[in-house]
Every structure is written in C-alpha cells, then in structure tokens.
Enzyme design. Structure first.
Site, mmCIF file in Angstrom:
data_model
loop_
_atom_site.group_PDB
_atom_site.id
_atom_site.type_symbol
_atom_site.label_atom_id
_atom_site.label_comp_id
_atom_site.label_asym_id
_atom_site.label_seq_id
_atom_site.Cartn_x
_atom_site.Cartn_y
_atom_site.Cartn_z
ATOM 1 N N HIS A 164 0.816 -1.217 0.000
ATOM 2 C CA HIS A 164 0.000 0.000 0.000
ATOM 3 C C HIS A 164 0.850 1.267 0.000
ATOM 4 O O HIS A 164 0.367 2.352 -0.332
ATOM 5 C CB HIS A 164 -0.944 0.003 1.205
ATOM 6 C CG HIS A 164 -2.211 0.762 0.985
ATOM 7 N ND1 HIS A 164 -2.310 1.819 0.092
ATOM 8 C CD2 HIS A 164 -3.448 0.625 1.519
ATOM 9 C CE1 HIS A 164 -3.543 2.295 0.104
ATOM 10 N NE2 HIS A 164 -4.254 1.587 0.951
ATOM 11 N N ASP A 400 -11.565 -8.844 -17.515
ATOM 12 C CA ASP A 400 -11.709 -10.014 -18.393
ATOM 13 C C ASP A 400 -10.375 -10.299 -19.067
ATOM 14 O O ASP A 400 -9.921 -9.538 -19.919
ATOM 15 C CB ASP A 400 -12.793 -9.736 -19.434
ATOM 16 C CG ASP A 400 -13.053 -10.917 -20.363
ATOM 17 O OD1 ASP A 400 -12.326 -11.933 -20.259
ATOM 18 O OD2 ASP A 400 -13.973 -10.816 -21.186
#
Length: 456
Positions: A164, A400
């Site tokens: 992070h 996808d």
C-alpha cells in the site's frame, strides 16, 4: 473435507523489455507515506471455467497470463522493483533496476469453488492459501506478487498482493485492467487511459509533511511496543498480522439498485434536512448502522467510521487520473457513541454523519494528511472503527483476461481489521457488493440485521 493447496511452480516474471530498460527511482510522496506502514492489500479474483483442466491450465491459461504480465510490467516498471530506504536518505523510495521481477506462484486447490464464490458464509481462513506472500525485510520490500490457482473443472483464481505504500486502489486496479487487456487482446500496446503517469512534481507537499508523517509512524511504533524505541526506525518489515480464528466468517451482501432506492426513499421520508443520498452514502450508512448494532454491548462505548477518497480531483490543479502511486486521503469521524447508531433512528443519524463527511471533502482535507497518523495515537483502545476497502468505481468486475468476467472479487485483507469491502455488483445492475469478515456469533446477528432492515 479440509481443502489442500499444491504448489506447482514459483517463477520470476520480468518486464518484457527488462534487458534494455534503465534504473528508475520514485521517492515516496506524503500520500505514499500515509500508507507505507499499513499491511499489504490482498485481492483474489475468481473465474468460473468448467474447461479448466490441468492440461488446459498448464498449456494455455498460465502461459498467457505470464506473457501478458511481462508485457504489462514493461509499462509499470516500479511494480517489479522494491521499496528501499537508503541509510542517508530521509525517506523510502521505490527502486527498479534491470532484471528485477515479480513473484508468480502457480498452484492447484481441491477447495469447493462454488462455496468460495457463493452467497453463504464460510471460514475466512479458506481464502488465505490463495493469496501470495509479499517479501519484506528490514532493508527492502517487494511491491507486488501474484498467484494463479486452479480448481480443476471449476475455474481458477488470480491472487494479487500489493504494497500500500506504493500504490492505492486506483493504481492497482488500473494495472490489473492493463494486464487483462493485454492478455485478452494479445496486444503489445495499451489504450491511453491505462498508461501510467509518473511525474511526481504534480504532487505539492505541505510544508514538513514528510517529517511529520515519519515521526508519527515512529510514535505509533513506540506506542505499540510499550514505550520502547523501535530497534530499526527505518525497517520496512510489515507489522505482525493478527492470527485469524477459524470461527471468523466471510460473507458478501449484495444491495440491488432497487434495495438502494428503497433505502433512499425511506431516508427522504424520515429526514427534514436534505441529505447527499449517493449510492455510497446510502450503502455505507446502512452497513455501518448494522455493524455497530451487531456488536451490541454498552451504548456508551466508543465507535467511529472512516473512508478513503481519491484526491486526484480534489486538488487544484487536478492530478492526472492515471497518476501512478498513492493519491488517496482518509476522512474519519471519531469518537462517536454506539448509542447514536443503536437508537431507533440510528440509520438516519448514520446517514447524516456520512453525508456530512462526503460534503466536507475538498482540498483542505488533503493538506491535513500529515496529521492523520498522529490522530491514531490518540484513539482509546477498543474503539470500534468501521472503514472501507475498495470502491464501486474501480470496475473490478470488468477484469476479463479472455475467459469472461469474474465470478467474484474478494479483498482478503479486510480480515486484518474492522474494514468492509466495496465493489460494484458482479451483475452490472447498479447494485453494490459489500464484503464482511467477522466472528460467527457477530456475523449471524449482522446477517439478520442486514436482511431484516431491507424488509421494513
């Protein structure tokens, strides 16, 4: 049946042009320093594919993912690098050198894919084997790692662990979109909106912000070690992760567009004051109310909430949308009393608080970041603070890779604290998915509250 994981291979994937690239160094900004001591963000993205035999996995899925990952890393070189803190430097930097690589684990699991992607609660620990480890030590920390796991004849998943201190949710998901694009289209170039922007001169640090944040992190480490000075103030090791009990459950709620509209109408009817009734405000306020009620206990106990906002559009001039790195600021309301949410009009009170917090988001919030870590040192132990990981704006269900949209996307790292996760509905119907991780007794109460509240 207890599920097991078989590690097939652990490989290194380098950027496709690693032999011809030069070294790259990105010093952390004050946005990054706000997050660099926080535990890594862990996601698992599930894809249902009944054709996913071991042979197809080995010969098609894994090679395509590795090749496209290498190509996408050539656009995102820092992700293959390491976070380091040189002895004479005032703050850490991300450093990439030629032939640096990410870790890419290939595995096979006999777990029930349908249970992990379904609507019923299950043990949170079942997700942990699907998450890759992120190497970290006193001297350096990896930025991102990956794991692809086969569920024979059911599907596969991609686990991603991200530091992070180097990237926020927007940067990480933009990278994942780039990887998915190159894998699906078998292309070498990216659309303009997926190309990262690296110029850090667009970040205007408040005066002494870096020193303030680093000193605050030092004070926090000292507080958690019982007042002792940290052995190595420049250590890049993550804080120890809490042990997750087997009775901690994972559950995902979907609020449909109709559910959200019904809650909106209820709030309009009950509130004499006009509120900001966005999808986020309604969803978070509703979930926040139910979570605090599910915990129960003393109505006078301390509670609060917080969420993160993308600062790219908050500052003037705006920071480019494709900026690489952290550019998020947090806003918190603490301390509050549990009775505020447990009362009959708790949902309305919660909505007022969240609505006001969103309305207050402007450039001034960004410049308060240096005081943010110091704020945590002043919180009484045991305060229930509900925060948010993820966003409905990230579009994770559009990832996808060539085998269809995800069956489910999970942020595993909410196990580490009081956070919930948010994502857009997998069905693309304007709804919201909310992920929870709670002990069974509390989860049972929460699920009843969540569903009964929608029947009123």
């Amino acid at each position: 049946m207890v599920s097991s994981l078989n590690i097939i291979d652990v490989a290194r994937v380098t950027p496709s042009n690693s032999d011809s690239t030069e070294s790259l160094t990105l010093p952390l900004t004050f946005f990054d320093l706000l997050w660099f001591k926080i535990h890594a963000v862990e996601r698992v993205i599930f894809y249902r594919l009944t054709d996913a035999t071991r042979s197809f996995f080995d010969s098609v899925i894994v090679p395509n993912l590795k090749t496209s990952l290498s190509l996408s890393l050539s656009h995102y070189l820092p992700l293959a690098g390491k976070l380091v803190w040189q002895p004479f430097e005032p703050k850490p930097s991300v450093v990439y050198t030629p032939n640096d690589a990410v870790s890419f684990t290939v595995a096979e699991s006999n777990a029930d894919f349908s249970r992990l992607t379904g609507k019923e609660p299950f043990s949170s620990t079942e997700l942990h084997p699907l998450v890759p480890k992120l190497q970290n030590s006193d001297d350096s920390a990896s930025v991102m790692s990956f794991q692809v796991t086969l569920f024979p004849n059911q599907g596969f998943c991609i686990g991603v662990t991200a530091h992070h201190g180097v990237s926020d949710g927007k940067t990480t998901t933009t990278f994942l979109k780039s990887w998915a694009y190159l894998c699906k289209h078998q292309d070498y170039s990216l659309p303009e909106d997926l190309i990262p922007f690296y110029d850090r001169t667009v970040i205007k640090n408040p005066p002494n912000s870096d020193i303030k944040l680093l000193n605050s992190w030092h004070s926090l480490a000292k507080m958690f070690s019982g007042g002792k000075e940290p052995q190595n103030p420049k250590s890049l090791k993550f804080p120890p992760s809490p042990v997750i009990d087997p009775d901690v459950l994972r559950y995902t709620l979907e609020l449909t567009r109709e559910d959200i509209q019904m809650l909106r109408e209820r709030l309009k009817r009950d509130s004499p004051k006009e509120l900001r009734l966005s999808r986020f405000v309604i969803t978070f306020s509703y979930v926040l109310t139910c979570l605090i009620r599910a915990r129960g206990g003393d109505p006078n106990r301390l509670t609060g909430f917080g969420f993160v906002a993308d600062s790219r559009k908050l500052v003037n001039p705006p920071i480019p949308s494709s900026y690489f790195g952290n550019c998020a600021t947090g806003t918190f309301k603490v301390p509050l009393r549990a009775e505020t949410f447990m009362a009959k009009e708790g949902f309305l009170a919660s909505t007022r608080l969240v609505s006001d917090s969103v309305e207050e988001l402007d450039e001034s919030v960004v410049w308060k970041i240096p005081d943010f870590v110091a704020f945590w040192t002043q919180l009484p132990l045991g305060t229930q603070i509900v925060s948010v990981a993820g966003s409905t704006k990230f579009g994770v269900y559009g990832l996808d890779f060539g085998w269809g949209r995800p069956e489910k996307v999970v942020i595993v790292s909410i196990d580490q604290g009081e956070a919930i996760s948010l994502a857009e509905s997998r069905y693309g119907n304007g709804g919201v998915e909310i992920g929870f991780s709670l002990k069974k007794q509390e989860m049972d109460v929460l699920i009843d509250l969540l569903h009964n509240g929608l029947k009123m």
